[in-house]
Structures are given as C-alpha cells and as structure tokens.
Design an enzyme around this catalytic site. Structure first.
Site, PDB file in Angstrom:
ATOM      1  N   GLU A  80      -8.774  -4.712   8.521  1.00  0.00           N
ATOM      2  CA  GLU A  80      -8.177  -5.829   7.917  1.00  0.00           C
ATOM      3  C   GLU A  80      -9.165  -6.899   8.311  1.00  0.00           C
ATOM      4  O   GLU A  80     -10.021  -6.795   9.287  1.00  0.00           O
ATOM      5  CB  GLU A  80      -6.874  -6.096   8.310  1.00  0.00           C
ATOM      6  CG  GLU A  80      -5.905  -5.019   7.858  1.00  0.00           C
ATOM      7  CD  GLU A  80      -4.448  -5.389   8.179  1.00  0.00           C
ATOM      8  OE1 GLU A  80      -3.955  -6.413   8.124  1.00  0.00           O
ATOM      9  OE2 GLU A  80      -4.068  -4.330   8.748  1.00  0.00           O
ATOM     10  N   THR A 134       1.090  -1.340   0.000  1.00  0.00           N
ATOM     11  CA  THR A 134      -0.101  -0.062   0.142  1.00  0.00           C
ATOM     12  C   THR A 134       0.690   1.388   0.147  1.00  0.00           C
ATOM     13  O   THR A 134       0.713   2.090  -0.897  1.00  0.00           O
ATOM     14  CB  THR A 134      -0.869   0.203   1.348  1.00  0.00           C
ATOM     15  OG1 THR A 134      -1.559  -1.174   1.468  1.00  0.00           O
ATOM     16  CG2 THR A 134      -1.865   1.027   1.346  1.00  0.00           C
ATOM     17  N   VAL A 135       1.618   1.361   1.002  1.00  0.00           N
ATOM     18  CA  VAL A 135       2.520   2.829   1.104  1.00  0.00           C
ATOM     19  C   VAL A 135       3.520   2.553   0.112  1.00  0.00           C
ATOM     20  O   VAL A 135       3.835   3.599  -0.594  1.00  0.00           O
ATOM     21  CB  VAL A 135       3.167   2.590   2.462  1.00  0.00           C
ATOM     22  CG1 VAL A 135       3.824   4.145   2.610  1.00  0.00           C
ATOM     23  CG2 VAL A 135       1.977   2.813   3.538  1.00  0.00           C
ATOM     24  N   LYS A 186       6.175   1.198  11.975  1.00  0.00           N
ATOM     25  CA  LYS A 186       5.931   1.447  13.641  1.00  0.00           C
ATOM     26  C   LYS A 186       6.205   0.168  14.463  1.00  0.00           C
ATOM     27  O   LYS A 186       6.592   0.310  15.526  1.00  0.00           O
ATOM     28  CB  LYS A 186       4.472   1.998  13.994  1.00  0.00           C
ATOM     29  CG  LYS A 186       3.315   1.063  13.237  1.00  0.00           C
ATOM     30  CD  LYS A 186       1.934   1.798  13.213  1.00  0.00           C
ATOM     31  CE  LYS A 186       1.131   1.054  12.229  1.00  0.00           C
ATOM     32  NZ  LYS A 186       1.289   1.052  10.945  1.00  0.00           N
ATOM     33  N   GLY A 219       0.343   8.975   9.802  1.00  0.00           N
ATOM     34  CA  GLY A 219       0.283   9.247   8.250  1.00  0.00           C
ATOM     35  C   GLY A 219       0.832  10.334   7.890  1.00  0.00           C
ATOM     36  O   GLY A 219       2.081  10.724   7.837  1.00  0.00           O
ATOM     37  N   LYS A 257       2.505   2.997  17.909  1.00  0.00           N
ATOM     38  CA  LYS A 257       2.762   4.705  17.512  1.00  0.00           C
ATOM     39  C   LYS A 257       3.096   5.330  18.866  1.00  0.00           C
ATOM     40  O   LYS A 257       3.777   6.346  18.830  1.00  0.00           O
ATOM     41  CB  LYS A 257       1.473   5.267  16.936  1.00  0.00           C
ATOM     42  CG  LYS A 257       1.433   4.533  15.378  1.00  0.00           C
ATOM     43  CD  LYS A 257       0.054   4.887  14.874  1.00  0.00           C
ATOM     44  CE  LYS A 257      -0.276   4.276  13.476  1.00  0.00           C
ATOM     45  NZ  LYS A 257      -1.739   4.237  13.026  1.00  0.00           N
ATOM     46  N   ASP A 296      -1.852  -1.253  17.210  1.00  0.00           N
ATOM     47  CA  ASP A 296      -1.404  -0.308  16.547  1.00  0.00           C
ATOM     48  C   ASP A 296      -1.286   0.912  17.090  1.00  0.00           C
ATOM     49  O   ASP A 296      -0.195   1.656  17.051  1.00  0.00           O
ATOM     50  CB  ASP A 296      -2.329  -0.159  15.325  1.00  0.00           C
ATOM     51  CG  ASP A 296      -2.035   0.671  14.294  1.00  0.00           C
ATOM     52  OD1 ASP A 296      -1.113   0.519  13.558  1.00  0.00           O
ATOM     53  OD2 ASP A 296      -2.517   1.847  14.389  1.00  0.00           O
ATOM     54  N   GLU A 304       8.886  10.040   9.722  1.00  0.00           N
ATOM     55  CA  GLU A 304       7.624  10.881   9.723  1.00  0.00           C
ATOM     56  C   GLU A 304       6.471  10.165   9.465  1.00  0.00           C
ATOM     57  O   GLU A 304       5.389  10.182   9.924  1.00  0.00           O
ATOM     58  CB  GLU A 304       7.793  12.049   8.558  1.00  0.00           C
ATOM     59  CG  GLU A 304       6.754  12.935   8.626  1.00  0.00           C
ATOM     60  CD  GLU A 304       6.373  13.521  10.192  1.00  0.00           C
ATOM     61  OE1 GLU A 304       5.525  12.938  10.716  1.00  0.00           O
ATOM     62  OE2 GLU A 304       6.805  14.596  10.425  1.00  0.00           O
ATOM     63  N   ILE A 356       0.056  13.249   8.539  1.00  0.00           N
ATOM     64  CA  ILE A 356       0.238  14.306   9.546  1.00  0.00           C
ATOM     65  C   ILE A 356       1.603  14.547  10.018  1.00  0.00           C
ATOM     66  O   ILE A 356       2.425  13.447  10.388  1.00  0.00           O
ATOM     67  CB  ILE A 356      -0.579  14.005  10.797  1.00  0.00           C
ATOM     68  CG1 ILE A 356      -2.011  13.564  10.726  1.00  0.00           C
ATOM     69  CG2 ILE A 356      -0.593  15.480  11.878  1.00  0.00           C
ATOM     70  CD1 ILE A 356      -2.779  13.250  11.793  1.00  0.00           C
TER      71      ILE A 356
END
Lengths: 329, 329
Positions: free
Chosen positions: B187, B10-11, B102, B131, B202, B198, B126, B133
């Site tokens: 998911e 995805t990223v 992360k 995401g 972070k 998650d 970052e 931000i």
C-alpha cells in the site's frame, strides 16, 4: 462414543497408542470420551502388548456387529477383501467408518460413499492419502469454493526416499532401494511402491473426490522408478533439475488425464525440495490459485493422527461442535 | 441461505464475483442456494458495477439487522471499530459470522468465540490467515489429534515479495518496496506490512486457536524488514542462506514465546523456497510431525475463495452434509 478398531498393525497400533495416551485432550475436543469397545486382531498378543484389556480384543468381526453400542468402526486391516466386506456391512447398518485404506477406496470410493449416504452414516478417510497431511478435509471444505482443475504431487514416501538418495549421493537405484529396506521404509517386496501402484491408488482417491467421477487404476498411466538410472539422475542434475515420481491428474474438456511417472522438475519447483519420506500434494483451482500441502505421508503415528482426527470430527458432528470455535482456557 | 455482505472492497468484490459466477456449483455443494440478500457499502456504484441489484445495496447496518431472513453475515469491512461492533451484534442475535478480519480477531477472537458459543452461532475465519491457504480448517480438524507445539511461517506476501526481489536481484530495500507498490502489492503507506504488524496479527489469531489461550499483539516480539540491507542479503546468500520475515510461536513449559522478525534460513529449508507473494504456514505436532501449508496469502479471489468456503461449510452444517461424502456424477 464407542468405537471398534479393526486391525492392530502399524496404523492400528498407532491409533490405539494415541487414543490411550491423549484420552483427556481428545475427550475435551470431541465433546465426549472416545472408548475402544472392541479391537479385532488375529494376534491378540499384539494388542495386549499395548495395554488393551483382554476382554476388548476379539477375533471375529461378528462380535463387533453384534454390539449395538458401537457407532463408529475404524477399518485398519487394509486390502480389498475382508476390509471391503466389513466396511459395507458397517455402512449398511448405519455405522460410521473411518479408514486409511487406499487400496479399497481406489476401487470402491463411489460405491461406499453412496452406501454411506443411503444409510445416513459417515465415511471418513483423511488417512488414506498423504498420511498426516491434511488433504481430504481441506479439499472438500476450505477449497470447496474453487473449481480444481489439476491435482499433482509426490504421494509415496518410499520412492521419494530412494530418489532423494540417488540424487544426493549419486548411488544407483538398487543400492538406494536396499538402504530404504534396511531402514524399514520399503517392504521386502517393494512392488507396490516402486512400480507406482501405491501413488496411483492415492491419486485415484483424490481425483475421484475432487473431480466427482469414479477414477480407477485402469484410468491412470503408471510407470514406476525401477528404470531410473544413476546416469538419468546425473543428467537431470546437470540441467538444474531433479527426478521425482509425480502423480498428476487433470480434467481437459471434461476428460480425465491421469498419470504416475518419473518426471524431471526444475530445482526451483516447490516439489523439487520435497525430500526423503515427505509427501506433498498440490492443487490448482480457479479462485484459490496454487496450493501445496506438505508433510509426513506415512508412518505409524502420522497416519494414526489423521485417523484420530476423523474420529474426533465424527464426535463433534454428533454434538454440533464447531471446531473453529473452541472453548478458551 | 440468505446472507448479507458487509463491504465491497478487494475481498468483498471477489466474494460477490465468485457467488454470482458459480451459483450452480455452490448450490450443489452447499445443499441450498446462497443468496446475497443485502450488501452494505457506502459507495453503491462499486457494488452496482458488479451487477448487484440496486435494492440489495444498503447504506445502513440497521437494515441488515432488521431483516430476520438473513442468517449469516459476511464481515469484509476490516478494521476494529464498526466491524467489531457489527460482528458482536450479529453473534448476539444468533447469526453466523464469516470474516477475513485479522485486525479484529487478533484482539477479540476469544471474546467473539465465547459470544458465538453463548448464542449458538458460528464464527468462521479461514480467510483471516493465509488467504486461500487452508489453515484454520485443517488445524482445528484434521490436525486435532496432534498436540501442536510450534507454529511458524511466512504470513505476509508483500514483505516476502520485497525480500525475494532483494535476494534475487541484489536491489536495496527501498527499491524493492517501490516496485512492490507499483505492482499494487504494497500500500501507499506500507507500515502494517513492512513493520511486521500484519504478520503479527495473523500469528496472534493462529496461536490463539492452536494453543487455546488469548494471544495479543503485546505478547509478540515484533521486528520488521526496514533495516534489512542489501549487504545483509548478500552475506546470507554467501552463507547458503536467505532472509525471510518469520512469524514464530511456540509453547515452552506452558509459556508462550512468539515473534515476528527477519531470520536467515538455509536454502534447503522448506520455507526458503517460498517466494514472491506466496505464504506458507508450518505446524509441528507430536503425532503429525512437520506439516507445511503453502499458497497465495492475499488477493481478491484467493481470499474470497476462503470466505466462500466458510459460507458453504455453514450451509452444509445446516443440512448435515458430510463434505467428504459428496454425491457422485
């Protein structure tokens, strides 16, 4: 790094206080001590009251230029006359400048940036928009990958306080203004705030940086909050809205459209809950989507925190320190 | 600058898309072209579909290490096994690493930062929190002058979407979860999100950076949203509140207190109006006061925009470009 501070008013005294109080922490973060070598202030007693040694306080800018050991000058005089002249002199001499001066930057940011480039100096101005809110840094760094199409937000704390009071307490504009003057938020002559000029200057700085073109006051449609009546606020409230002084700039087909004016926002809009003296800046970018940055837009220590952040960043660049990679305890 | 990208999920695919689409703009901002020299992906057809030339796509990490012209490696594989090994190899070889990982950083940020230091490489992350931000940049730069005592916020978009739907539509947890899975937010196995892991990862990254100590998952009290009932949400609403999954860390007398758990927030609280997939991070500092940073916390392009922002920042540092001082049109 030796610095000179110009001006010991609200932001200047906050900057002196922070630098004196947190000397050890800042030295660790900056990679070297940050030393106030000279402080320019016409009223030496103001600086002396903060504990600044008498020999540091000078009354002439020439004394600062004569001291070759000063590498960074922190301009906190404000206004567009001597501040502008001093800033140019510093940059021409290859000295870095940190400034909170939106009046100067709204008119000369392009010219001063070019001067900084030409002389391998840095011009840093995080404190010029949004006080303590990180705005200039994020928009030029973390958001660099996005093409920003619109910037908008609440850029003036005094008018936001007045509008918040009008909305919350149903009082008319004049009463809310007087209350904000009593609290020290509005100045005796509130023109710059209530007519939208202060917001417009900050918008000019932001829009210039983000869109890469010189944006001046004359490019911005400006309307203040003086004509917002208690009835207007009641009507907005009845429709599930609230009135905010919105600064807004976007590029449409390569043309800038920029305005500062009172706007009715639905209560569920993120900016509708930005109340009292708080500021918020929103960016819309193609990759990043919508971003909002929120915090204290004015005040001695909040604004000084942005000033000192810039000073630390200059030190770190000299030592090639990567801020994201701190040494661990 | 030649880069290698590890992973085209995805990223990774978002990062490739941005770099290909905005080549000209990024070259201008970075001071040099950003060239994808190698792309590591086990399914070459995924990368080929984006227009990546066949000779760029490799199936072994060794091919990347063997190419001395690659100065920066963009780790977008995720997880803690091969990603961690590759990151260490890169840093040891003095190559910069940009990562959104992360899971890895929540466990190894201190170790990896030390490795970056020792080998004069940069570790940029970052994209690992929030995401699109800007969070890691601002907290290590613009906010450097403030001593941050507390970090809190909404760090997971999936659970925030579920709680927003429960509050807005009065539906039970299970139904909101299924809807979020249909929309692709959650998911098939939603454990990491709904149990708060998650968010906790972070928070560990952020708290480690801000407080300068290694914060691990075991240091965080974690409670997910699975037990939040429709009745709980109704009760909160009747009391003028709403339930959010709050990540919260503070230092009290030199001791860390950190938690991720569902919390009832008054509707007028700035975080109460952070809805759907949006994230927001708040900082409280001595000089800056309260700061909130808000935006899209996940998604291909928003997260990729943070990744590319880090790549541009590395280029700029090589050329001593000051991002705040762009050249004007």
């Amino acid at each position: 790094m030796n610095i000179a501070i110009l001006g010991c008013g609200t932001v200047g005294s906050g900057t002196v206080k922070l630098l004196m109080k947190n000397e050890k922490e800042y030295t660790a973060k900056a990679g070297e001590p940050i030393v106030i070598k000279k402080l320019l202030e016409r009223h030496p007693e103001k600086a002396a009251a903060l504990g600044v040694p008498a020999e540091t306080i000078v009354s002439s800018f020439d004394e600062i230029m004569a001291d070759d050991s000063i590498e960074t000058v922190v301009e906190l005089i404000g206004g567009k006359t001597s501040a502008y002249e001093y800033t140019k002199q510093c940059l021409r001499a290859g000295r870095n400048v940190v400034t909170a001066n939106k009046d100067m930057l709204a008119e000369y940011l392009g010219e001063l940036t070019a001067l900084a480039h030409a002389n391998h100096a840095m011009l840093m101005y995080e404190a010029s928009v949004g006080g303590a809110i990180p705005v200039i840094g994020p928009v030029s760094r973390s958001l660099a990958a996005s093409s920003i199409s619109r910037i908008y937000g609440i850029l003036n704390g005094t008018t936001n306080y007045i509008l918040t009071r009008m909305a919350a307490d149903g009082i008319p504009y004049g009463e809310a203004l007087r209350d904000s003057q009593k609290l020290g938020y509005a100045e005796a002559d509130p023109t710059n705030d209530v007519r939208g000029y202060d917001s417009a200057r900050k918008l000019a700085v932001l829009a210039s940086l983000v869109f890469g073109v010189s944006v001046h006051m004359a490019d911005i449609e400006i309307q203040g909050i003086e004509d917002v009546s208690a009835q207007d606020m009641l009507d907005a409230s009845a429709g599930g809205k609230t009135i905010k002084l919105l600064a807004d700039a976007c590029m449409e087909n390569g043309r800038l459209r920029a305005s500062v004016k009172p706007v009715s926002l639905p209560l569920e809009h993120p900016l509708a809950s930005v109340n009292d003296c708080f500021n918020a800046v929103c960016f819309i970018g193609d990759a990043c989507g919508e971003i909002m940055l929120y915090g204290r837009g004015a005040g001695s220590l909040p604004t000084a925190s942005a000033v000192v952040g810039d000073i630390i960043e200059i030190c770190r660049r000299r030592h090639d320190v990567v801020p994201e990679n701190p040494l661990w305890k």
